[in-house]
Every structure is written in C-alpha cells, then in structure tokens.
Design an enzyme around this catalytic site. Structure first.
Site, PDB file in Angstrom:
ATOM      1  N   ALA A 156       1.620  -0.489  -6.850  1.00 27.03           N
ATOM      2  CA  ALA A 156       1.690  -2.031  -6.407  1.00 27.03           C
ATOM      3  C   ALA A 156       1.017  -1.923  -5.115  1.00 27.03           C
ATOM      4  O   ALA A 156       1.634  -1.233  -3.946  1.00 27.03           O
ATOM      5  CB  ALA A 156       3.207  -2.658  -6.943  1.00 27.03           C
ATOM      6  N   LYS A 157       0.642  -3.162  -4.735  1.00 25.83           N
ATOM      7  CA  LYS A 157      -0.034  -3.222  -3.396  1.00 25.83           C
ATOM      8  C   LYS A 157       1.114  -4.343  -2.658  1.00 25.83           C
ATOM      9  O   LYS A 157       0.968  -5.386  -2.773  1.00 25.83           O
ATOM     10  CB  LYS A 157      -1.306  -4.227  -3.366  1.00 25.83           C
ATOM     11  CG  LYS A 157      -2.245  -4.018  -2.140  1.00 25.83           C
ATOM     12  CD  LYS A 157      -3.568  -4.506  -2.352  1.00 25.83           C
ATOM     13  CE  LYS A 157      -4.343  -4.515  -0.978  1.00 25.83           C
ATOM     14  NZ  LYS A 157      -4.524  -3.360  -0.459  1.00 25.83           N
ATOM     15  N   VAL A 158       2.095  -3.602  -2.406  1.00 21.79           N
ATOM     16  CA  VAL A 158       3.426  -4.080  -1.845  1.00 21.79           C
ATOM     17  C   VAL A 158       3.401  -4.323  -0.129  1.00 21.79           C
ATOM     18  O   VAL A 158       3.028  -3.443   0.261  1.00 21.79           O
ATOM     19  CB  VAL A 158       4.698  -3.214  -2.366  1.00 21.79           C
ATOM     20  CG1 VAL A 158       5.941  -4.115  -1.753  1.00 21.79           C
ATOM     21  CG2 VAL A 158       4.685  -3.157  -3.815  1.00 21.79           C
TER      22      VAL A 158
END
Length: 304
Positions: A156-158
C-alpha cells in the site's frame, strides 16, 4: 512548488490558497492515509494521463489494505483528476490524489474519523534533475532499512511509510549524493527512497521481486517495453556487490520516470554515464508517454 489555480477537495474545486485542513486532522498526526503519484503528459493529440486506470486501481487497493473506505467511486476520482487538470489549464503536470482521515477524533483508533479526498496538480519536471536524467545520478546505500514485509503494509502507498524514505533521502543528500539505495532486512537491494530499481548484467535486466516493494506502474511499463525490445527481464533478489558489477543501473517511478545511475557507493557504473540499454528504454518510454508510439496508445487517457 509552482502554484496553480485550483485544488479538488471532497467533490469541489477550491482556490489553491484555500485548500486547507484542520490542525487536528487525524492523518497529520498518525500517518495513516494513502496517496498516488500520477503524471499527465502533453502529446500531439492533447494532454493524456499515463496509465490512469492502473494508478486509480492502486489508490483504491491501498485504501482497502489499510481499511479506508473512499467515499467516491474510481470513475468519480478519474473524472475529478481530469476536471482539476482542465481547471488549471495545464498541458502537462504531476497529479497527487490523497485519501486521509480528517478532523473529528484523536488517538490511534481512527474509527469515526471522516475520510477526505483531495487532488492537487502542478507542473513538475525531472524529479532527480535534468542533468541526472541525461548523465545519471550518484547513490549511496542507506543506513536505514526498507520495512520488513510484516512491519507495515508494503503493498500500500501509505503516507506514514515514507518517513523511513525521508530519513534515507535526507542522509544521502546531506552526504553529497542524489539518492539513497535501500536494502531489505536480509540485505538484498530493493529500491530507492521512492523508486523501483533495475540493473543490467551479462545481457540480462534484473529487478527485485515485488515481495517487499511497491508494485511500481512505471516499473511494469518498463518491463513490458524491455521485453518488447528483445531483452530478457527477470525478477530476482540480488546483493549490493552484484549491483556494483552491473553494466547499467537505473531507477523508475512516476516522479523519477527513468533515471540512470552512474555511481553506487563510490563505484562507477557504465563508465560514469548513461548506458545503451538505459538510453534505448528511456527514448522509448518518453515516446510512449508523449503519444509517439502507437503500440502503447492504450496506456494514455486523453483529457479531451
């Protein structure tokens, strides 16, 4: 940054200077939010967003992984991106959609916090510099380690994941380098601070597997282009010392696009300049994003 006119926030365009959030916005304090980096390019047929569907799919996938429910559909977000580009009268730009927990609750339990969505666009040239794009950049191995696969959600691009990347980047720049090279907890080379990594060795293009890296969309594009050019491309773990003996090394990413590396930890790569494989891939990539290669026309979503 170069200011533009409007930013899209929760369904409406607001003036750039008025695009504000409350100081107690939950994501500002605890880092749980997701975002995307997308580019729109000028082409002879008009402005076009590169691999728009794939980026929006990843945005929604990131939100799903961390348990955020985006209050808009993918189609609405795509339309909003185009609306924002048109409102700012830009032929080419970088696009930043961000989904975040807003003001309403405090503490690590984000339950009950509103989910907000904003989209900003602005002109942004070569992330690692025009000089680096042409002649290559210098990188050093970071003293910071890429997250272990079970420490955070690495697919995930958190927002919060990038605190580690910032520390590595600042360290590298402070020491006179352009970028940092990240290793995983086992010592394998994995990526830059915000880019995927490739090397060319003995006629084969290698890139780390997606086990513990973000599945880069530019990475996927370059793998397809390279195979179409007749190259063998494999996903395989490799060490720092193997990287030192590569004939060419380059980074890929939405911001970095395709940036060659001319030096790693003081070891010269490709004679200290951009290599022939990198050059050919770079030339094709920029032809693709500017609509000059009909084989990849399906990767372009025209603003119209």
């Amino acid at each position: 940054m170069q200011e533009v006119k409007k930013i899209w926030m929760d369904g409406k365009l607001v003036d750039w200077a008025d695009a504000k959030v409350h100081i107690l916005t939950h994501t500002l304090h605890y880092g749980l939010g997701v975002f995307e980096g997308i580019r729109c390019y000028a082409t002879k047929d008009g402005s076009a967003v590169f691999r728009h569907d794939e980026h929006i799919e990843r945005l929604f996938g990131s939100a799903h992984i961390v348990g955020m429910k985006i209050p808009f559909t993918p189609q609405q977000i795509k339309a909003a991106i185009k609306e924002t580009i048109r409102a700012n009268e830009l032929d080419a730009c970088y696009i930043r959609p961000i989904v975040y927990f807003g003001y309403g609750v405090m503490g690590l339990n984000s339950t009950g916090a509103p989910v907000n969505v904003s989209i900003a666009v602005w002109p942004w040239g070569a992330y690692l510099g025009e000089e680096g794009m042409e002649h290559g950049i210098r990188v050093r191995t970071s003293s910071f380690t890429r997250h272990h696969i079970n420490i955070s959600m690495t697919k995930a691009k958190v927002c919060g994941n990038y605190a580690n990347s910032q520390l590595a980047k600042l360290e590298a720049v402070r020491d006179g380098f352009d970028e940092a090279l990240m290793l995983d907890p086992q010592g394998n080379v994995v990526e830059g601070t915000g880019e995927n990594l490739f090397m060319v060795r003995r006629g084969v293009i290698k890139t780390p597997p997606i086990t513990n890296i973000l599945e880069g969309i530019t990475r996927d594009s370059l793998m397809q282009i390279a195979r179409d050019q007749g190259h063998t491309v494999i996903e395989q773990n490799f060490s720092r010392d193997e990287l030192y003996t590569a004939s060419e090394v380059f980074l890929t990413g939405t911001a970095a696009e395709l940036t060659p590396i001319r030096e790693v930890d003081g070891r010269t790569i490709s004679g200290g300049t951009r290599g022939p494989v990198t050059t050919a891939l770079q030339d094709t990539f920029f032809a693709v994003v500017h609509g000059e290669d009909s084989r990849y026309k399906h990767w372009l979503d025209y603003i119209q």
